[in-house]
Design an enzyme around this catalytic site. Structure first.
Site, PDB file in Angstrom:
ATOM      1  N   GLU A 212       0.818  -1.199   0.000  1.00 53.39           N
ATOM      2  CA  GLU A 212       0.000   0.000   0.000  1.00 53.39           C
ATOM      3  C   GLU A 212       0.856   1.255   0.000  1.00 53.39           C
ATOM      4  O   GLU A 212       1.986   1.254   0.482  1.00 53.39           O
ATOM      5  CB  GLU A 212      -0.908  -0.011   1.216  1.00 53.39           C
ATOM      6  CG  GLU A 212      -0.149  -0.255   2.482  1.00 53.39           C
ATOM      7  CD  GLU A 212      -1.026  -0.808   3.591  1.00 53.39           C
ATOM      8  OE1 GLU A 212      -2.079  -1.379   3.290  1.00 53.39           O
ATOM      9  OE2 GLU A 212      -0.646  -0.657   4.751  1.00 53.39           O
TER      10      GLU A 212
ATOM     11  N   CYS B 131       6.736  -7.300   7.107  1.00 56.10           N
ATOM     12  CA  CYS B 131       7.893  -6.763   7.818  1.00 56.10           C
ATOM     13  C   CYS B 131       8.328  -7.775   8.871  1.00 56.10           C
ATOM     14  O   CYS B 131       7.497  -8.471   9.437  1.00 56.10           O
ATOM     15  CB  CYS B 131       7.505  -5.446   8.491  1.00 56.10           C
ATOM     16  SG  CYS B 131       8.900  -4.600   9.254  1.00 56.10           S
TER      17      CYS B 131
ATOM     18  N   CYS C  81       7.621  -4.679  15.623  1.00 55.70           N
ATOM     19  CA  CYS C  81       7.230  -3.612  16.564  1.00 55.70           C
ATOM     20  C   CYS C  81       5.808  -3.882  17.073  1.00 55.70           C
ATOM     21  O   CYS C  81       4.901  -4.192  16.285  1.00 55.70           O
ATOM     22  CB  CYS C  81       7.282  -2.242  15.887  1.00 55.70           C
ATOM     23  SG  CYS C  81       8.932  -1.833  15.275  1.00 55.70           S
TER      24      CYS C  81
ATOM     25  N   CYS D   7       2.599  -2.030  15.554  1.00 59.81           N
ATOM     26  CA  CYS D   7       2.527  -1.819  14.106  1.00 59.81           C
ATOM     27  C   CYS D   7       1.815  -2.959  13.379  1.00 59.81           C
ATOM     28  O   CYS D   7       2.116  -4.132  13.596  1.00 59.81           O
ATOM     29  CB  CYS D   7       3.938  -1.642  13.554  1.00 59.81           C
ATOM     30  SG  CYS D   7       3.979  -1.361  11.784  1.00 59.81           S
TER      31      CYS D   7
ATOM     32  N   CYS E  77       0.276   2.257   8.417  1.00 65.23           N
ATOM     33  CA  CYS E  77       0.946   1.084   7.847  1.00 65.23           C
ATOM     34  C   CYS E  77       0.258  -0.247   8.048  1.00 65.23           C
ATOM     35  O   CYS E  77      -0.069  -0.622   9.147  1.00 65.23           O
ATOM     36  CB  CYS E  77       2.299   0.811   8.440  1.00 65.23           C
ATOM     37  SG  CYS E  77       3.253   2.029   9.078  1.00 65.23           S
TER      38      CYS E  77
HETATM   39  N1  SAH Z   1      10.251   0.272   9.244  1.00 64.71           N
HETATM   40  C1  SAH Z   1      10.452   1.679   9.148  1.00 64.71           C
HETATM   41  C2  SAH Z   1       9.477   2.406   8.238  1.00 64.71           C
HETATM   42  C3  SAH Z   1       8.019   2.044   8.255  1.00 64.71           C
HETATM   43  S1  SAH Z   1       6.978   2.479   9.592  1.00 64.71           S
HETATM   44  C4  SAH Z   1      10.457   2.288  10.512  1.00 64.71           C
HETATM   45  O1  SAH Z   1      10.269   1.580  11.488  1.00 64.71           O
HETATM   46  O2  SAH Z   1      10.716   3.477  10.618  1.00 64.71           O
HETATM   47  C5  SAH Z   1       6.576   4.156   9.506  1.00 64.71           C
HETATM   48  C6  SAH Z   1       6.336   4.783  10.896  1.00 64.71           C
HETATM   49  O3  SAH Z   1       5.031   4.486  11.437  1.00 64.71           O
HETATM   50  C7  SAH Z   1       7.334   4.280  11.921  1.00 64.71           C
HETATM   51  O4  SAH Z   1       7.797   5.360  12.666  1.00 64.71           O
HETATM   52  C8  SAH Z   1       6.487   3.341  12.761  1.00 64.71           C
HETATM   53  O5  SAH Z   1       7.067   3.112  13.993  1.00 64.71           O
HETATM   54  C9  SAH Z   1       5.178   4.086  12.793  1.00 64.71           C
HETATM   55  N2  SAH Z   1       4.019   3.283  13.180  1.00 64.71           N
HETATM   56  C10 SAH Z   1       3.784   1.994  12.971  1.00 64.71           C
HETATM   57  N3  SAH Z   1       2.598   1.622  13.498  1.00 64.71           N
HETATM   58  C11 SAH Z   1       2.065   2.733  14.034  1.00 64.71           C
HETATM   59  C12 SAH Z   1       0.856   2.990  14.711  1.00 64.71           C
HETATM   60  N4  SAH Z   1      -0.029   2.032  14.951  1.00 64.71           N
HETATM   61  N5  SAH Z   1       0.630   4.259  15.138  1.00 64.71           N
HETATM   62  C13 SAH Z   1       1.531   5.243  14.897  1.00 64.71           C
HETATM   63  N6  SAH Z   1       2.685   5.058  14.255  1.00 64.71           N
HETATM   64  C14 SAH Z   1       2.960   3.814  13.834  1.00 64.71           C
END
Ligand code: SAH
Length: 351
Positions: free
Chosen positions: A92, A112, A116, A119, A333
């Site tokens: 996406e 991924c 995390c 996420c 994401c």
């Molecule tokens: N893997 C990379 C890039 C993709 S994530 C990274 O970790 O930076 C893009 C951003 O969205 C990251 O900062 C991630 O931590 C954040 N993110 C993921 N899930 C989220 C959520 N549920 N709420 C807010 N931010 C989120």
């Protein structure tokens, strides 16, 4: 041998054409069709003879993506696109309109592996890294779909860009190529959860892009709990790499900090964060966490967020709260891909 033409640099394409006995000027024509006019089908390359188009289709397939779903936010015009890759999986992208132009948030992997806790990208599992051409095709197809020039790119969609380093670097050089779409390096942001050795590799390249770090916690104790990557690369190592990066490139680092109610949003966290970032050329982006169905985290209250910002500011750390775009269309994401997969398996279950 077939070769994925969209991932090839101009020099590689010229060499490959010459090895196939294709006339030199054809490489310029084809490269411009692809990367300047964003034409992703040989049949539309009208100045190529039919026979050549057939040869190219066979030897140099254009591996691109197609739009399977488009959602437009009523609130702010944010467009979320769900793309199907040629192997049938989904990625996406989100296109956001800002005062300075259109920004696309692209995915770098299918799924991924970083794990995390908050996420959605992690939940669907990891499948594979995307090729440079597949990342590029998100930009090209989106630009055609919305009919507007995209001027900024953030690598903040699904996946960890530094876990797909070579393809992402190739993507960056293609998208900034002056023979192609020619985006400014300064308009590209790369976001990472903190794969420290790759940050040093990136530093060696001395690119003028913006590095974003998903920090989300100021201590190892806390970060270990929500970001498994921290078991390998500790907060201190990560911040040392960032300091070096900012010092040597003079580019301001952007720290992402998702505010998780009762977890990482205390006054103490703000103070610790401020003391660890002191003196670094940086900015903190606070994002009230987007709720993900399967995860227990709740966004911090606006008052908490404000208090957090004020502690950072008082301690000399520049911080802003990220405007929430597209919240009515699951524009964070992994959320849309998951929905599509669920729908697909429901449909398959119905059969
Ligand atoms: N893997 C990379 C890039 C993709 S994530 C990274 O970790 O930076 C893009 C951003 O969205 C990251 O900062 C991630 O931590 C954040 N993110 C993921 N899930 C989220 C959520 N549920 N709420 C807010 N931010 C989120």
């Amino acid at each position: 041998m077939t070769r994925d033409i969209l991932s090839m640099t101009y020099d590689e394409l010229s060499q490959a054409f010459s090895a196939e006995g294709i006339q030199g000027f054809r490489s310029k024509q084809v490269y411009e069709w692809l990367h300047r006019h964003l034409v992703l089908s040989y049949d539309e390359m009208t100045n190529l003879p039919k026979q050549l188009r057939e040869t190219l289709k066979e030897k140099f397939p254009i591996i691109t993506c197609s739009v399977v779903r488009k959602q437009v936010s009523k609130a702010d015009g944010t467009v979320k696109l769900l793309f199907e890759m040629q192997d049938g999986d989904y990625v996406e992208s989100v296109v956001m309109k800002y005062k300075y132009g259109y920004t696309i948030c692209v995915s770098s992997q299918i799924g991924c592996k970083m794990g995390c806790a908050f996420c959605a990208s992690t939940l669907g599992g990891f499948k594979r890294g995307l090729t440079a051409g597949e990342i590029l095709s998100q930009v090209y197809v989106a630009q055609k779909e919305i009919g507007e020039r995209i001027s900024h790119i953030v690598l903040m969609g699904m996946g960890e860009p530094l876990d797909n380093y070579d393809n992402v670097m190739r993507f960056i050089s293609l998208v900034t190529d002056e023979k192609g779409i020619n985006l400014s390096m300064r308009n590209i942001s790369l976001s990472t959860c903190g794969i420290v050795p790759k940050i040093y590799d990136l530093l060696d390249k001395k690119l003028q892009l913006t590095l974003s770090i998903s920090l989300h916690a100021p201590t190892n104790e806390l970060r270990d709990k929500i970001m498994p990557v921290n078991h390998k690369y500790k907060v201190e190592e990560l911040l040392a790499a960032c300091r070096k990066y900012a010092g040597e490139t003079s580019r301001r680092i952007s720290f992402e900090y998702a505010m998780l109610s009762g977890i990482n949003d205390s006054d103490e966290c703000a103070q610790t964060l401020a003391s660890k970032l002191k003196g670094m050329l940086c900015h903190v982006n606070l994002i009230p966490v987007n709720e993900v169905k399967e995860s227990p985290f709740k966004p911090s209250t606006p008052e908490r967020v404000e208090r957090f910002v004020s502690i950072l500011s008082k301690n000399g750390i520049n911080a802003t709260v990220r405007r929430k775009l597209g919240s009515d269309i699951d524009a964070s994401c992994g959320q849309l891909r998951r929905k599509e997969k669920e729908n697909k398996s429901e449909k398959e279950g119905d059969k």
